[in-house]
Design a protein around this motif. Structure first.
Motif, PDB file in Angstrom:
ATOM      1  N   ASP A   1      35.152  -4.609  -9.238  1.00  0.00           N
ATOM      2  CA  ASP A   1      35.288  -3.036  -9.790  1.00  0.00           C
ATOM      3  C   ASP A   1      36.603  -2.960 -10.936  1.00  0.00           C
ATOM      4  OD1 ASP A   1      36.065  -2.411  -7.365  1.00  0.00           O
ATOM      5  OD2 ASP A   1      35.957  -0.257  -8.096  1.00  0.00           O
ATOM      6  N   THR A   2      37.625  -3.910  -9.748  1.00  0.00           N
ATOM      7  CA  THR A   2      39.241  -3.717 -10.133  1.00  0.00           C
ATOM      8  C   THR A   2      38.826  -5.085 -11.187  1.00  0.00           C
ATOM      9  OG1 THR A   2      39.868  -2.931  -7.596  1.00  0.00           O
ATOM     10  CG2 THR A   2      41.376  -3.996  -9.521  1.00  0.00           C
ATOM     11  N   ALA A   3      38.469  -6.040 -11.091  1.00  0.00           N
ATOM     12  CA  ALA A   3      38.604  -6.886 -12.126  1.00  0.00           C
ATOM     13  C   ALA A   3      38.043  -6.183 -13.602  1.00  0.00           C
ATOM     14  CB  ALA A   3      38.177  -7.977 -11.454  1.00  0.00           C
ATOM     15  N   THR A   4      37.368  -5.393 -12.846  1.00  0.00           N
ATOM     16  CA  THR A   4      37.057  -4.597 -14.825  1.00  0.00           C
ATOM     17  C   THR A   4      37.756  -4.159 -15.012  1.00  0.00           C
ATOM     18  OG1 THR A   4      34.097  -5.247 -14.114  1.00  0.00           O
ATOM     19  CG2 THR A   4      34.951  -3.293 -15.626  1.00  0.00           C
ATOM     20  N   ALA A   5      37.956  -2.854 -14.251  1.00  0.00           N
ATOM     21  CA  ALA A   5      40.019  -2.051 -14.963  1.00  0.00           C
ATOM     22  C   ALA A   5      40.351  -2.971 -15.608  1.00  0.00           C
ATOM     23  CB  ALA A   5      39.624  -0.960 -13.284  1.00  0.00           C
ATOM     24  N   LEU A   6      41.257  -3.975 -14.837  1.00  0.00           N
ATOM     25  CA  LEU A   6      41.736  -4.467 -15.666  1.00  0.00           C
ATOM     26  C   LEU A   6      41.265  -5.601 -16.539  1.00  0.00           C
ATOM     27  CD1 LEU A   6      43.381  -5.447 -12.306  1.00  0.00           C
ATOM     28  CD2 LEU A   6      44.980  -4.534 -13.411  1.00  0.00           C
TER      29      LEU A   6
ATOM     30  N   ARG B   1      38.207   5.566  -8.513  1.00  0.00           N
ATOM     31  CA  ARG B   1      38.787   5.128  -9.509  1.00  0.00           C
ATOM     32  C   ARG B   1      39.910   5.850 -10.144  1.00  0.00           C
ATOM     33  NH1 ARG B   1      33.552   8.471  -9.896  1.00  0.00           N
ATOM     34  NH2 ARG B   1      34.439  10.379  -9.187  1.00  0.00           N
ATOM     35  N   ILE B   2      40.532   6.392  -8.687  1.00  0.00           N
ATOM     36  CA  ILE B   2      42.100   6.298  -8.895  1.00  0.00           C
ATOM     37  C   ILE B   2      43.036   5.300  -8.048  1.00  0.00           C
ATOM     38  CG2 ILE B   2      43.996   7.286  -7.096  1.00  0.00           C
ATOM     39  CD1 ILE B   2      41.843   9.947  -6.484  1.00  0.00           C
ATOM     40  N   PHE B   3      42.413   4.590  -7.051  1.00  0.00           N
ATOM     41  CA  PHE B   3      42.661   3.417  -6.426  1.00  0.00           C
ATOM     42  C   PHE B   3      43.115   2.025  -7.885  1.00  0.00           C
ATOM     43  CE2 PHE B   3      41.185  -1.009  -4.210  1.00  0.00           C
ATOM     44  CZ  PHE B   3      42.548  -1.366  -3.486  1.00  0.00           C
ATOM     45  N   ASN B   4      41.823   2.017  -8.935  1.00  0.00           N
ATOM     46  CA  ASN B   4      42.195   0.724  -9.831  1.00  0.00           C
ATOM     47  C   ASN B   4      42.695   1.130 -10.897  1.00  0.00           C
ATOM     48  OD1 ASN B   4      39.567  -0.102  -8.594  1.00  0.00           O
ATOM     49  ND2 ASN B   4      38.413   0.567  -9.572  1.00  0.00           N
ATOM     50  N   ALA B   5      42.719   3.319 -11.166  1.00  0.00           N
ATOM     51  CA  ALA B   5      43.846   3.575 -12.472  1.00  0.00           C
ATOM     52  C   ALA B   5      45.139   3.038 -11.742  1.00  0.00           C
ATOM     53  CB  ALA B   5      43.368   4.957 -11.977  1.00  0.00           C
ATOM     54  N   ASP B   6      45.434   2.990 -10.278  1.00  0.00           N
ATOM     55  CA  ASP B   6      46.830   3.321 -10.063  1.00  0.00           C
ATOM     56  C   ASP B   6      47.386   0.881 -10.124  1.00  0.00           C
ATOM     57  OD1 ASP B   6      47.446   5.821  -9.548  1.00  0.00           O
ATOM     58  OD2 ASP B   6      46.948   5.556  -7.436  1.00  0.00           O
ATOM     59  N   ILE B   7      46.453   0.746  -9.891  1.00  0.00           N
ATOM     60  CA  ILE B   7      46.408  -0.689  -9.715  1.00  0.00           C
ATOM     61  C   ILE B   7      46.820  -1.301 -11.160  1.00  0.00           C
ATOM     62  CG2 ILE B   7      44.781  -3.465  -9.582  1.00  0.00           C
ATOM     63  CD1 ILE B   7      44.224  -2.454  -7.486  1.00  0.00           C
ATOM     64  N   VAL B   8      45.822  -1.134 -12.299  1.00  0.00           N
ATOM     65  CA  VAL B   8      46.228  -1.127 -13.390  1.00  0.00           C
ATOM     66  C   VAL B   8      47.734  -0.335 -14.531  1.00  0.00           C
ATOM     67  CG1 VAL B   8      45.452  -0.736 -15.677  1.00  0.00           C
ATOM     68  CG2 VAL B   8      43.462  -0.905 -14.243  1.00  0.00           C
TER      69      VAL B   8
END
Length: 328
Positions: free
Chosen positions: A103-108, A313-320
C-alpha cells in the motif's frame, strides 16, 4: 492526534491561528498526497533469482488483485509514464516478503515514484535460513538499485540522482546500513544477556552461529531514508551513525512488544548526528507498519483500539510528502 510530538505545539498556539494553520496544512498535505496517477505493477525476478515487485506511474485502469495475504488496486504490466522519476526501494522485516508494504508502494507510485521491493534471500516467509546474516541484506538492496537503474526495461524513466529507501524492522536496520550506518555486533552479547526474551535474542538462539562479519555496506546512491521500528538499533551507537547525514524519517510504535523502547527506534533517534523527523504512533504495535491484511495470523492483527487502515492513510501520505521534499 496520532503523534505525541504535536501536543505541546497545540497547547501554546492561539486557537484562531492554530485553526488557520490547520486549514493551510490540510490543504497542502492533501495537494501533495493526492494521487496524480494510477499504479502500474510488475512481478519479476532479478538475474540472481531474487523475487521483486515493481510499482510505477501509469494511466491504465487498475484492477483489484490479491497478493498473498494482501490486496491491492493496480494495473498489472501497464505501460509506464514519466521522465526523471525518483526511485524508492523497500526492505521488509525478518520473515517477510516484497509485498508487505504494497500500500505504501502504491501510494508512492500514484504520486509519481518508481518503487521496487525485494524478497530478501534467506530471510523471508519461505526461507529463514539466513535470518541472522544481516550483513547480506544491504548488499541485496544495493543489487536491487543496480537492477532498477540498468536492467529493468523501463530504467530510463528513473533519475539515478533521486533515490530513497524505506525499511521496516530488519529492513530498517538494512537501510540505515546502506545509508552509512556501521553496527557494532559486540553489543549483542551483553544485550541478550540482559534481555534474553527479546525477539532478536530469541532469533539468534534459534539460529546458533557466529555473529555477522560486518563489512562496509554504504550505498551513496541513496539520498533519503524512511525507517520504521528498526531492528538492532542499539548496535550502532553514536560512532556507528555519525556518517548517516542524509535526511531520515523515523517511526516508532508505542506498543511495540517485538522491539520495545528504548533500545531500537529511540536509540537510533538519539544517536543520529542530525535530528530525524520522528513519529511516535500511539497504540500501534510492531506489525501495524505492515499493510492492512485480514488473515487470521499475528501480523494482520491490531489492538482493538487501533485502526490500521486509518493509520496507513496518514503513514503513507507522510512518507510520500517526505520523499517528495527530500528527493526533489
Amino acid at each position: 492526534m496520532w503523534f505525541s510530538h504535536c501536543t505541546k505545539v497545540i497547547s501554546i498556539m492561539p486557537i484562531r491561528l492554530f485553526f488557520l494553520l490547520s486549514l493551510l496544512l490540510f490543504a497542502f498535505h492533501s495537494a501533495v498526497a493526492a494521487p496524480s496517477y494510477q499504479a502500474g505493477f510488475q512481478y519479476r525476478h532479478m538475474p540472481d533469482g531474487t523475487e521483486i515487485g515493481i510499482w510505477y506511474p501509469t494511466t491504465s485502469t487498475p484492477v483489484h488483485q490479491h497478493l498473498g495475504i494482501y490486496e491491492q488496486d493496480v494495473a498489472p504490466e501497464a505501460p509506464s509514464l514519466g521522465r526523471h522519476l525518483p526511485l524508492v526501494v523497500i526492505s521488509h522485516g525478518n520473515g517477510g516478503g516484497f509485498s508487505g508494504h504494497l500500500d505504501t508502494a502504491t501510494a508512492l507510485a500514484q504520486a509519481g515514484f518508481v518503487v521496487a521491493s525485494l524478497t530478501h534471500p534467506g530471510d523471508n516467509w519461505r526461507d529463514n535460513s539466513h535470518a541472522i546474516h544481516v550483513e547480506e541484506r544491504p548488499k541485496a538492496l544495493s543489487r536491487l538499485i543496480t537492477y532498477m537503474l540498468t536492467v529493468w526495461p523501463a530504467h530510463t524513466i528513473i533519475d539515478p540522482s533521486r533515490i530513497g529507501a524505506f525499511g521496516f524492522s530488519s529492513g530498517g536496520f538494512t537501510v540505515l546500513a546502506t545509508a552509512s550506518g556501521q553496527p557494532d555486533f559486540s553489543r549483542v552479547t551483553e544485550h541478550c544477556r540482559q534481555y534474553p526474551d527479546y525477539y532478536d535474542c530469541q532469533l539468534i538462539k534459534r539460529h546458533p552461529g557466529p555473529l555477522p562479519n560486518w563489512t562496509d555496506s554504504r550505498d551513496p546512491r541513496i539520498k533519503a531514508i524512511v525507517v520504521a521500528a528498526p531492528a538492532l538499533g542499539y548496535t550502532f551507537g553514536r560512532d556507528g551513525l555519525r556518517d548517516v547525514t542524509l535526511p531520515v524519517q523515523l517511526w516508532r510504535a508505542d506498543n511495540d512488544h517485538i522491539l520495545p523502547a528504548p533500545l531500537y527506534a529511540d536509540a537510533v533517534s538519539a544517536d543520529l548526528p542530525h535530528k530525524p523527523e520522528f513519529h511516535e504512533v500511539r497504540n500501534a504495535g510492531h506489525f501495524d507498519f505492515l499493510a492492512p491484511c485480514t488473515a487470521s495470523i499475528s501480523i494482520c492483527q491490531s489492538a482493538p483500539d487501533f485502526d490500521r487502515v486509518a493509520f496507513h492513510r496518514i503513514f503513507n501520505a507522510d512518507i510520500v510528502t517526505f520523499f517528495m521534499r527530500m528527493l526533489h
